[in-house]
Design a protein around this motif. Structure first.
Motif, PDB file in Angstrom:
ATOM      1  N   CYS A  36      35.496 135.365  65.483  1.00 29.53           N
ATOM      2  CA  CYS A  36      35.128 136.709  65.938  1.00 29.53           C
ATOM      3  C   CYS A  36      34.250 137.424  64.912  1.00 29.53           C
ATOM      4  CB  CYS A  36      36.388 137.523  66.216  1.00 29.53           C
ATOM      5  SG  CYS A  36      37.366 136.922  67.605  1.00 29.53           S
ATOM      6  N   GLY A  37      34.629 137.330  63.660  1.00 29.41           N
ATOM      7  CA  GLY A  37      33.806 137.949  62.630  1.00 29.41           C
ATOM      8  C   GLY A  37      32.487 137.220  62.423  1.00 29.41           C
ATOM      9  N   GLU A  38      32.509 135.916  62.642  1.00 25.54           N
ATOM     10  CA  GLU A  38      31.307 135.103  62.428  1.00 25.54           C
ATOM     11  C   GLU A  38      30.191 135.473  63.388  1.00 25.54           C
ATOM     12  OE1 GLU A  38      29.962 130.383  62.592  1.00 25.54           O
ATOM     13  OE2 GLU A  38      31.995 131.000  63.182  1.00 25.54           O
ATOM     14  N   VAL A  39      30.528 135.722  64.668  1.00 27.64           N
ATOM     15  CA  VAL A  39      29.467 136.013  65.644  1.00 27.64           C
ATOM     16  C   VAL A  39      28.777 137.334  65.322  1.00 27.64           C
ATOM     17  CG1 VAL A  39      30.457 134.623  67.493  1.00 27.64           C
ATOM     18  CG2 VAL A  39      31.134 137.031  67.283  1.00 27.64           C
ATOM     19  N   VAL A  53      34.553 132.436  71.778  1.00 30.69           N
ATOM     20  CA  VAL A  53      35.421 133.022  70.774  1.00 30.69           C
ATOM     21  C   VAL A  53      36.847 133.047  71.314  1.00 30.69           C
ATOM     22  CG1 VAL A  53      33.627 134.420  69.685  1.00 30.69           C
ATOM     23  CG2 VAL A  53      34.941 135.357  71.609  1.00 30.69           C
ATOM     24  N   ALA A  54      37.806 133.125  70.405  1.00 25.36           N
ATOM     25  CA  ALA A  54      39.213 133.164  70.806  1.00 25.36           C
ATOM     26  C   ALA A  54      39.979 134.008  69.811  1.00 25.36           C
ATOM     27  CB  ALA A  54      39.797 131.757  70.875  1.00 25.36           C
ATOM     28  N   GLY A  55      41.058 134.611  70.270  1.00 26.49           N
ATOM     29  CA  GLY A  55      41.875 135.411  69.378  1.00 26.49           C
ATOM     30  C   GLY A  55      42.895 136.238  70.129  1.00 26.49           C
ATOM     31  N   ARG A  56      43.497 137.163  69.390  1.00 27.65           N
ATOM     32  CA  ARG A  56      44.535 138.037  69.945  1.00 27.65           C
ATOM     33  C   ARG A  56      43.910 139.323  70.474  1.00 27.65           C
ATOM     34  NH1 ARG A  56      50.145 138.524  68.987  1.00 27.65           N
ATOM     35  NH2 ARG A  56      50.108 137.130  67.174  1.00 27.65           N
ATOM     36  N   ILE A  57      44.353 139.772  71.644  1.00 23.43           N
ATOM     37  CA  ILE A  57      43.869 141.026  72.205  1.00 23.43           C
ATOM     38  C   ILE A  57      44.456 142.194  71.419  1.00 23.43           C
ATOM     39  CG2 ILE A  57      43.886 142.540  74.227  1.00 23.43           C
ATOM     40  CD1 ILE A  57      43.931 140.055  75.988  1.00 23.43           C
ATOM     41  N   LEU A  71      38.942 141.819  70.474  1.00 24.60           N
ATOM     42  CA  LEU A  71      39.568 140.531  70.154  1.00 24.60           C
ATOM     43  C   LEU A  71      39.571 140.327  68.647  1.00 24.60           C
ATOM     44  CD1 LEU A  71      40.652 138.257  72.038  1.00 24.60           C
ATOM     45  CD2 LEU A  71      38.518 137.028  71.604  1.00 24.60           C
ATOM     46  N   ARG A  72      40.684 139.803  68.118  1.00 23.72           N
ATOM     47  CA  ARG A  72      40.805 139.617  66.665  1.00 23.72           C
ATOM     48  C   ARG A  72      41.257 138.203  66.347  1.00 23.72           C
ATOM     49  NH1 ARG A  72      45.189 143.305  64.271  1.00 23.72           N
ATOM     50  NH2 ARG A  72      43.550 144.905  64.343  1.00 23.72           N
ATOM     51  N   ASP A  73      40.602 137.569  65.368  1.00 21.51           N
ATOM     52  CA  ASP A  73      41.111 136.339  64.757  1.00 21.51           C
ATOM     53  C   ASP A  73      41.074 136.528  63.247  1.00 21.51           C
ATOM     54  OD1 ASP A  73      38.485 135.973  63.961  1.00 21.51           O
ATOM     55  OD2 ASP A  73      38.149 134.153  65.138  1.00 21.51           O
ATOM     56  N   GLN A  74      41.297 135.473  62.490  1.00 23.53           N
ATOM     57  CA  GLN A  74      41.366 135.643  61.033  1.00 23.53           C
ATOM     58  C   GLN A  74      40.053 136.114  60.444  1.00 23.53           C
ATOM     59  OE1 GLN A  74      43.336 132.492  58.891  1.00 23.53           O
ATOM     60  NE2 GLN A  74      42.313 132.978  56.982  1.00 23.53           N
ATOM     61  N   SER A  75      38.945 135.804  61.103  1.00 21.86           N
ATOM     62  CA  SER A  75      37.636 136.151  60.540  1.00 21.86           C
ATOM     63  C   SER A  75      37.232 137.595  60.807  1.00 21.86           C
ATOM     64  CB  SER A  75      36.560 135.206  61.084  1.00 21.86           C
ATOM     65  OG  SER A  75      36.375 135.408  62.478  1.00 21.86           O
ATOM     66  N   GLY A  76      37.875 138.257  61.757  1.00 14.65           N
ATOM     67  CA  GLY A  76      37.512 139.635  62.067  1.00 14.65           C
ATOM     68  C   GLY A  76      37.727 139.985  63.524  1.00 14.65           C
ATOM     69  N   GLU A  77      37.034 141.040  63.977  1.00 17.14           N
ATOM     70  CA  GLU A  77      37.174 141.515  65.348  1.00 17.14           C
ATOM     71  C   GLU A  77      35.815 141.555  66.035  1.00 17.14           C
ATOM     72  OE1 GLU A  77      39.015 145.335  65.307  1.00 17.14           O
ATOM     73  OE2 GLU A  77      40.982 144.578  64.656  1.00 17.14           O
ATOM     74  N   VAL A  78      35.828 141.375  67.355  1.00 21.72           N
ATOM     75  CA  VAL A  78      34.616 141.487  68.152  1.00 21.72           C
ATOM     76  C   VAL A  78      34.982 142.080  69.504  1.00 21.72           C
ATOM     77  CG1 VAL A  78      34.746 139.180  69.212  1.00 21.72           C
ATOM     78  CG2 VAL A  78      32.514 140.281  68.895  1.00 21.72           C
ATOM     79  N   VAL A 111      43.423 135.064  74.143  1.00 25.13           N
ATOM     80  CA  VAL A 111      42.482 134.635  75.183  1.00 25.13           C
ATOM     81  C   VAL A 111      41.280 133.963  74.539  1.00 25.13           C
ATOM     82  CG1 VAL A 111      43.167 136.425  76.838  1.00 25.13           C
ATOM     83  CG2 VAL A 111      41.296 136.862  75.225  1.00 25.13           C
ATOM     84  N   GLU A 112      40.559 133.253  75.360  1.00 23.89           N
ATOM     85  CA  GLU A 112      39.299 132.614  74.957  1.00 23.89           C
ATOM     86  C   GLU A 112      38.209 133.170  75.854  1.00 23.89           C
ATOM     87  OE1 GLU A 112      38.937 128.119  74.385  1.00 23.89           O
ATOM     88  OE2 GLU A 112      38.004 128.440  76.343  1.00 23.89           O
ATOM     89  N   ALA A 113      37.090 133.545  75.260  1.00 20.23           N
ATOM     90  CA  ALA A 113      35.984 134.131  76.017  1.00 20.23           C
ATOM     91  C   ALA A 113      34.707 133.326  75.790  1.00 20.23           C
ATOM     92  CB  ALA A 113      35.775 135.580  75.620  1.00 20.23           C
TER      93      ALA A 113
END
Length: 500
Positions: A36-39, A53-57, A71-78, A111-113
Motif C-alpha cells: 500500500c505504501g509502495e504504490v 494491493v491487499a491489507g486491512r480495511i 487500506l493498510r498493510d505494513q508498508s503504509g496506507e492507500v 481485502v485485495e483490490a
C-alpha cells in the motif's frame, strides 16, 4: 449501547451471508503485487498501470455509486476508489465482491483490490478498483484507542494495529539484533547455538527455572541463565571467535530493566584480553546503535548521551571509596550494612560483602550518564573472571555504564582450572548456605579447562541495551511480555461452550 458481543453477532451474520452467497471468507492465496505504501511512493512510475494491493480495511465510506476504502498493510496506507460502473460484480467462486456486497464488509476485514493507479477529483492518489476480493472476514472490531497498559500487553496484536508506533519499535528491535549479528559476522565470528536445557547452569548470579526431561529418566534440567560456559567449551574445542544469540531465563522479579525471559548475545574470542574487548565493543556499540536508530546522540530521560566520542574509564574501588569511604578490599559486612542503611538501601539476611558492595555501586550507577567503562572490579564480585596481574585483588573485567545502567559485561576469561575449581567451590558453599543465585559447581567445565583453553576475552549483552536506547521499560520492549493468566468475563460469555 452496543457491546462487543453485539458487534460480533452482527459480523457473524455477515459471515453466514457470505457463505450462503458461495464466497470463501478465508481463502489461502493473495495475488498482491505491491504494498500500500509502495504504490504511493512509486506513483509517478505506476500511474495508469494495474496493481494489486491487499491489507486491512481501516475505514469504509459508501455513497451509493461511489465508495472509498482506506487500506493498510505494513508498508503504509492507500485509498481504494470504487465507482459502480468500473467495479466487477459478485463472482463468488473467485471471492470477488461487487458494490452491492460492500455492506457485508467491516473495518478490520482484509481485502485485495485490483485496479489502476489514479488521482481522484480531490487530488488523492488512489487505486481505481476493478475487482475487490475478500481475504479475511474479521469478527471483532478494532478499537479506535487502546491506552490501558494491561490490555495492551495482553492483546499486542490489537495494540500494534491501534498504536502503529509500537510495531515500529519491534522493527527497530529486529534491526538491533541484525546489526549485532552483522558486526560479529563481519569480524570473523561464528554463530553456534548452544543448549537451552542444562544439567548444571551457570555463567551468572541468577535463580534458574527448573524442569525435567522424561526421555532421560525424568532427570532435572535447568533453563540456561547464560550462554557462557557452553561457548567457552567451544573455545576449548578449537573455535577462536564464537557467539550465540537467543533467549535466556532467570527466575526473578520483573522490573523496568529486567524480565525473567529475554534475548541476549555472548561472544568469546581466543587470544584476546579485556582491553582488546573494550576497543572492539566501543566500535560495535557505535555500529549497532547507528544501524538501529540512525544516530549516536540520545536524550534518555534526564541523560543527554553522545555515543560517538571516547569513553571514560572508572576504577571500581576508587568510585566506592570516593562515595562511601569504604575500602572494598578491607571491610566488614557490618560496615557495608551500615552504609546501605545510611543511604536508604535495603539490607537482607542473605547479603554478603560482595552483594552489599554491589548494591552500593548500583546506587552510584543510577546517576551516571556515560558512556563509561567500569574496570578493576574486585575478584570476590567476579568469580569467573581472570585475575589482573597488576592488582591481584581485581579482575580483568569491563562493564559499560550508560544512562544509569550497566549495558553489558566483558572479561579476560579465567582459564586456570585449579583457580576456577576453587572459585566454584566457594560459590557452591554460598549456594548450599541458602544463596539461590550463587553459581553451581560445574565439574565438567573444570575438566574442559584441564584439557586446556587458550587465553580469551568474553562479552555479553541483552536486549536491555535496546530498551534503554529505545527509552522504554522491559515489558514495553518485548512483543509479548509474560502476565498472570486471566480470562475476562466477556470472553467467557462469548465462548460458553468452551471450558475456560
Amino acid at each position: 449501547m452496543a457491546t462487543l458481543q453485539d458487534y460480533r453477532n452482527e459480523r457473524l451474520r455477515k459471515l453466514e451471508t457470505l457463505r450462503q452467497l458461495g464466497v470463501d471468507p478465508y481463502p489461502a492465496k493473495s495475488e498482491r503485487t505491491h504494498g500500500c505504501g509502495e504504490v504511493l511512493a512509486r506513483y509517478d512510475e505506476l500511474a495508469g498501470q494495474e496493481v494489486v494491493v491487499a491489507g486491512r480495511i481501516v475505514s469504509i465510506r459508501s455513497f451509493g455509486k461511489l465508495a472509498f476504502i482506506k487500506l493498510r498493510d505494513q508498508s503504509g496506507e492507500v485509498q481504494l476508489y470504487l465507482q459502480r460502473d468500473d467495479v466487477a460484480e459478485l463472482d463468488a467462486s473467485r471471492g470477488i465482491l461487487g458494490m452491492k456486497q460492500l455492506k457485508l464488509l467491516d473495518t478490520g476485514d482484509f481485502v485485495e483490490a485490483r485496479g489502476v493507479m489514479t488521482t481522484t477529483q480531490t487530488g488523492e492518489k488512489s487505486v481505481g478498483v476493478h475487482e475487490l476480493r475478500l481475504l479475511t472476514k474479521s469478527l471483532r472490531p478494532m478499537p479506535e484507542k487502546l491506552e490501558n497498559k494491561e490490555e495492551r500487553f495482553r492483546r499486542r496484536y490489537v495494540d500494534m494495529n491501534v498504536n502503529p508506533e509500537v510495531r515500529l519499535r519491534f522493527i527497530r528491535r529486529s534491526k538491533f539484533w541484525r546489526a549485532t549479528r552483522d558486526y560479529l559476522n563481519q569480524h570473523g565470528f561464528t554463530e553456534v547455538n548452544v543448549p537451552v536445557l542444562e544439567h548444571t547452569t551457570g555463567g551468572a548470579d541468577a535463580n534458574p527455572f527448573v524442569t525435567h526431561m522424561d526421555a532421560l529418566d525424568n532427570q532435572q534440567f535447568y533453563l540456561r541463565i547464560s550462554h557462557e560456559l557452553p561457548l567457552k567449551r567451544l573455545i576449548g574445542a578449537g573455535f577462536e571467535k564464537v557467539y550465540d544469540l537467543g533467549p535466556r531465563f532467570r527466575n526473578e522479579n520483573y522490573s523496568d530493566e529486567h524480565l525473567p525471559e529475554h534475548i541476549a548475545m555472548e561472544w568469546y574470542a581466543a587470544y584476546w584480553d579485556w582491553r582488546a574487548g573494550m576497543r572492539f565493543m566501543e566500535d560495535m556499540y557505535k555500529y549497532v546503535l547507528q544501524e538501529t536508530f540512525g544516530t549516536l546522540q540520545f536524550q534518555l530521560g534526564k541523560f543527554n548521551i553522545d555515543m560517538s566520542g571516547e569513553w571514560e574509564v572508572w576504577d571500581y574501588a576508587e568510585v566506592i571509596r570516593k562515595h562511601y569511604g569504604i575500602d572494598v578490599y578491607d571491610t566488614t559486612i557490618d560496615e557495608v550494612a551500615a552504609k546501605l542503611k545510611e543511604h536508604g538501601l535495603e539490607v537482607e539476611k542473605t547479603d554478603s560483602i560482595p552483594r552489599g558492595i554491589d548494591k552500593l555501586w548500583k546506587n552510584i550507577r543510577k546517576d551516571v550518564a556515560g558512556p563509561v567503562w567500569l574496570v578493576n572490579t574486585p575478584k570476590f564480585i567476579s568469580p569467573l573472571s581472570k585475575t589482573n596481574p597488576e592488582n591481584p585483588q581485581t579482575v580483568e573485567r569491563f562493564q559499560p555504564v550508560i544512562a544509569g545502567s550497566e549495558l553489558g559485561n566483558g572479561f579476560s576469561e579465567l582459564n586456570d582450572p585449579i583457580d576456577q575449581l576453587n572459585r566454584f567451590v566457594e560459590q557452591q558453599q554460598m549456594r548450599d548456605a541458602g544463596d539461590d543465585e550463587a553459581m553451581m559447581l560445574d565439574i565438567d567445565y573444570v575438566e574442559m579447562l584441564e584439557y586446556g583453553m587458550p587465553p580469551a576475552c568474553g562479552w555479553g549483552y541483552s536486549e536491555r541495551v535496546f530498551w534503554i536506547f529505545e527509552g522504554v521499560t522491559a515489558r514495553e520492549g518485548v512483543p509479548f511480555p509474560q502476565l498472570r493468566h486471566e480470562i475476562d468475563e466477556t470472553t467467557r460469555a462469548i465462548y460458553p461452550q468452551v471450558k475456560l
